[in-house]
Design a protein around this motif. Sequence first.
Motif, PDB file in Angstrom:
ATOM      1  N   LYS A 160       5.511  39.802 -78.663  1.00  0.00           N
ATOM      2  CA  LYS A 160       4.191  39.956 -79.234  1.00  0.00           C
ATOM      3  C   LYS A 160       3.278  38.707 -78.679  1.00  0.00           C
ATOM      4  O   LYS A 160       2.125  38.873 -78.171  1.00  0.00           O
ATOM      5  CB  LYS A 160       4.135  39.554 -80.686  1.00  0.00           C
ATOM      6  N   THR A 161       3.980  37.395 -78.279  1.00  0.00           N
ATOM      7  CA  THR A 161       2.984  36.499 -77.821  1.00  0.00           C
ATOM      8  C   THR A 161       2.769  36.694 -76.199  1.00  0.00           C
ATOM      9  O   THR A 161       1.813  36.036 -75.745  1.00  0.00           O
ATOM     10  CB  THR A 161       3.719  35.148 -78.197  1.00  0.00           C
ATOM     11  N   LEU A 162       3.416  37.501 -75.810  1.00  0.00           N
ATOM     12  CA  LEU A 162       3.276  38.054 -74.200  1.00  0.00           C
ATOM     13  C   LEU A 162       1.954  38.776 -74.544  1.00  0.00           C
ATOM     14  O   LEU A 162       1.027  38.530 -73.531  1.00  0.00           O
ATOM     15  CB  LEU A 162       4.231  38.518 -73.547  1.00  0.00           C
ATOM     16  N   LEU A 163       2.171  39.813 -75.405  1.00  0.00           N
ATOM     17  CA  LEU A 163       1.086  40.787 -75.540  1.00  0.00           C
ATOM     18  C   LEU A 163      -0.466  40.164 -75.900  1.00  0.00           C
ATOM     19  O   LEU A 163      -1.361  40.542 -75.382  1.00  0.00           O
ATOM     20  CB  LEU A 163       1.477  41.912 -76.676  1.00  0.00           C
ATOM     21  N   ASN A 164      -0.428  39.199 -76.861  1.00  0.00           N
ATOM     22  CA  ASN A 164      -1.714  38.605 -77.287  1.00  0.00           C
ATOM     23  C   ASN A 164      -2.026  37.253 -76.562  1.00  0.00           C
ATOM     24  O   ASN A 164      -2.847  36.461 -77.088  1.00  0.00           O
ATOM     25  CB  ASN A 164      -1.545  38.443 -78.808  1.00  0.00           C
ATOM     26  N   HIS A 165      -1.353  36.866 -75.609  1.00  0.00           N
ATOM     27  CA  HIS A 165      -1.577  35.875 -74.448  1.00  0.00           C
ATOM     28  C   HIS A 165      -1.337  34.393 -75.405  1.00  0.00           C
ATOM     29  O   HIS A 165      -2.263  33.375 -75.369  1.00  0.00           O
ATOM     30  CB  HIS A 165      -3.031  35.817 -74.118  1.00  0.00           C
ATOM     31  N   ARG A 166      -0.270  34.337 -76.232  1.00  0.00           N
ATOM     32  CA  ARG A 166      -0.161  33.038 -77.109  1.00  0.00           C
ATOM     33  C   ARG A 166       1.119  32.488 -76.611  1.00  0.00           C
ATOM     34  O   ARG A 166       1.682  31.665 -77.615  1.00  0.00           O
ATOM     35  CB  ARG A 166      -0.349  33.575 -78.511  1.00  0.00           C
ATOM     36  N   SER A 167       1.729  32.858 -75.667  1.00  0.00           N
ATOM     37  CA  SER A 167       2.778  32.569 -75.108  1.00  0.00           C
ATOM     38  C   SER A 167       2.998  31.023 -74.473  1.00  0.00           C
ATOM     39  O   SER A 167       3.887  30.395 -74.447  1.00  0.00           O
ATOM     40  CB  SER A 167       3.686  33.351 -74.017  1.00  0.00           C
ATOM     41  N   HIS A 171       0.163  30.234 -65.112  1.00  0.00           N
ATOM     42  CA  HIS A 171      -0.371  31.257 -64.487  1.00  0.00           C
ATOM     43  C   HIS A 171       0.319  31.377 -62.894  1.00  0.00           C
ATOM     44  O   HIS A 171       0.437  30.303 -62.452  1.00  0.00           O
ATOM     45  CB  HIS A 171      -1.705  30.925 -64.151  1.00  0.00           C
ATOM     46  N   TYR A 172       0.618  32.650 -62.734  1.00  0.00           N
ATOM     47  CA  TYR A 172       1.415  32.543 -61.343  1.00  0.00           C
ATOM     48  C   TYR A 172       0.653  32.318 -60.342  1.00  0.00           C
ATOM     49  O   TYR A 172       1.080  31.741 -59.193  1.00  0.00           O
ATOM     50  CB  TYR A 172       2.099  34.065 -61.327  1.00  0.00           C
ATOM     51  N   TYR A 214      -5.541  33.137 -72.044  1.00  0.00           N
ATOM     52  CA  TYR A 214      -5.291  34.401 -71.110  1.00  0.00           C
ATOM     53  C   TYR A 214      -4.672  34.082 -69.951  1.00  0.00           C
ATOM     54  O   TYR A 214      -4.946  33.366 -69.197  1.00  0.00           O
ATOM     55  CB  TYR A 214      -6.928  34.896 -70.887  1.00  0.00           C
ATOM     56  N   CYS A 215      -3.686  34.933 -69.619  1.00  0.00           N
ATOM     57  CA  CYS A 215      -2.738  34.642 -68.636  1.00  0.00           C
ATOM     58  C   CYS A 215      -1.874  36.020 -68.099  1.00  0.00           C
ATOM     59  O   CYS A 215      -1.084  36.399 -68.729  1.00  0.00           O
ATOM     60  CB  CYS A 215      -1.749  33.523 -68.847  1.00  0.00           C
ATOM     61  N   ASN A 216      -2.292  36.225 -66.738  1.00  0.00           N
ATOM     62  CA  ASN A 216      -1.442  37.475 -66.145  1.00  0.00           C
ATOM     63  C   ASN A 216      -0.183  37.405 -65.925  1.00  0.00           C
ATOM     64  O   ASN A 216       0.497  38.307 -66.050  1.00  0.00           O
ATOM     65  CB  ASN A 216      -2.126  37.396 -64.692  1.00  0.00           C
ATOM     66  N   THR A 217       0.422  36.153 -66.287  1.00  0.00           N
ATOM     67  CA  THR A 217       2.018  36.218 -65.996  1.00  0.00           C
ATOM     68  C   THR A 217       2.576  36.714 -67.174  1.00  0.00           C
ATOM     69  O   THR A 217       3.839  37.569 -67.103  1.00  0.00           O
ATOM     70  CB  THR A 217       2.412  34.709 -66.165  1.00  0.00           C
ATOM     71  N   ASN A 218       1.856  36.625 -68.477  1.00  0.00           N
ATOM     72  CA  ASN A 218       2.428  37.556 -69.767  1.00  0.00           C
ATOM     73  C   ASN A 218       2.812  38.949 -69.358  1.00  0.00           C
ATOM     74  O   ASN A 218       3.729  39.310 -69.666  1.00  0.00           O
ATOM     75  CB  ASN A 218       1.335  37.392 -70.705  1.00  0.00           C
ATOM     76  N   TYR A 219       1.854  39.476 -68.709  1.00  0.00           N
ATOM     77  CA  TYR A 219       1.910  41.216 -68.319  1.00  0.00           C
ATOM     78  C   TYR A 219       2.794  41.527 -67.256  1.00  0.00           C
ATOM     79  O   TYR A 219       3.388  42.422 -67.345  1.00  0.00           O
ATOM     80  CB  TYR A 219       0.512  41.629 -68.267  1.00  0.00           C
ATOM     81  N   VAL A 220       3.032  40.548 -66.402  1.00  0.00           N
ATOM     82  CA  VAL A 220       3.993  40.579 -65.119  1.00  0.00           C
ATOM     83  C   VAL A 220       5.324  40.707 -65.794  1.00  0.00           C
ATOM     84  O   VAL A 220       6.151  41.528 -65.689  1.00  0.00           O
ATOM     85  CB  VAL A 220       3.891  39.649 -64.150  1.00  0.00           C
TER      86      VAL A 220
END
Length: 401
Positions: A160-167, A171-172, A214-220
């Motif tokens: 969930k914290t990857l999905l909502n950018h709260r991890s 940033h890669y 907000y971080c693209n790494t989460n979705y990678v």
Amino acid sequence: MSKHTIAVAIFVIFLSFSCQKKEESPLLAHYVPEKEIKPIDSSLITLPFSMELHPVSEEYKLEKSKIIGEYYNTKIGLSDFSGALLVTKNGKIIFEDYQGYANYATKTPVSKTTALHLASVSKVMTATLVLRLVQENKIDLNEKVQTYLPDFPYQNTTVKTLLNHRSGLPHYSRFSESVKKWNARKTLTNADVLDYLKRYKFALLAKNDTKFNYCNTNYVILALVIEKVTGKTYAEAMQEQIFTPLGMKDTFVFDFINQKNEVSQSYKSNYVNHGWDQFDALYGDKNIYSTPRDLVKFDLATYSSEFLRKDLWEEALKGYSYEKKGIKNYGLGIRLREWETGQTLHYHNGWWHGNTSSYTTLKNDTIAIIALSNKYTRKTYQAMKLAALFGDYPFELNEKE
């Protein structure tokens, strides 16, 4: 009555009886008079799922399309625009326009079947795929990422914290600041991103679930979770779970190695090719190509509990970050604007190289507003303001940017 008159009367009765029998002939039993055949509405986009959406009248369409056309011509679709704008209600196309070039060198125009780079709007689909896997009991939103990826080094991070950018993940695009002898020529893969996190254990930007970043790494990383639990590539899983069920025939996950010359190109101003960099092979955070019409199919699916359970849609569409006051928030793969007056608007924007994208979905009004461009412009983001035509949203179409 004369014999002649009687003969005529008998003939008329016979003829009438004969015609009646013909009409009742089994050969004509399934004939439908032409006036009863309803023509296919080419401006209506549909899905094979049950949805309670009412027909949209031509009067409504004409009224709205005129205003949208005027706004488009002055705010978005200017002479240097290359891309598309599509506005629909209940799947009915209210306004649609395409212009510019998918490939300027070959003078290939942008058309309704031209797949354009969605940039970060891809996150909406990645999140939906995760939720589909939650529905299949293959993923738990509150489970630790380490459960699925044992090499992942941050023990408190959840799906969930990857999905909502709260991890709080770094940033890669900034890994190079902490890695000596960074190879800027190496094309990174999703597995490389995980490996860098494992090897260098970069400091988190914030403790898990304490702050939005907000971080693209989460979705990678989410794409890797998808691959682990499905045993398929991200592209295969996306095709199986999203694109095929929704009939998104012009949508695909970009294959950086094999499709660089086939996809719509990315441009700076004056159709100067943007080129590629070492982050172009990463997916989950971006790298889905699609058309506005296919995105409408995706949007329609968000109104169907047959595609995804209602409670999971509700999880996705609510905000999770309230540390700071303001109207902006983030759900599970979707941005929100929540005004104090009670209105809520869901959307996601994107930008990658020369590609910009805007997907606005008005849940109370069943409206989709989609703007895509492959030649860099921020005009794409002006499409969101069209929400003011359909509901009580505090935008002014005539205001300056």
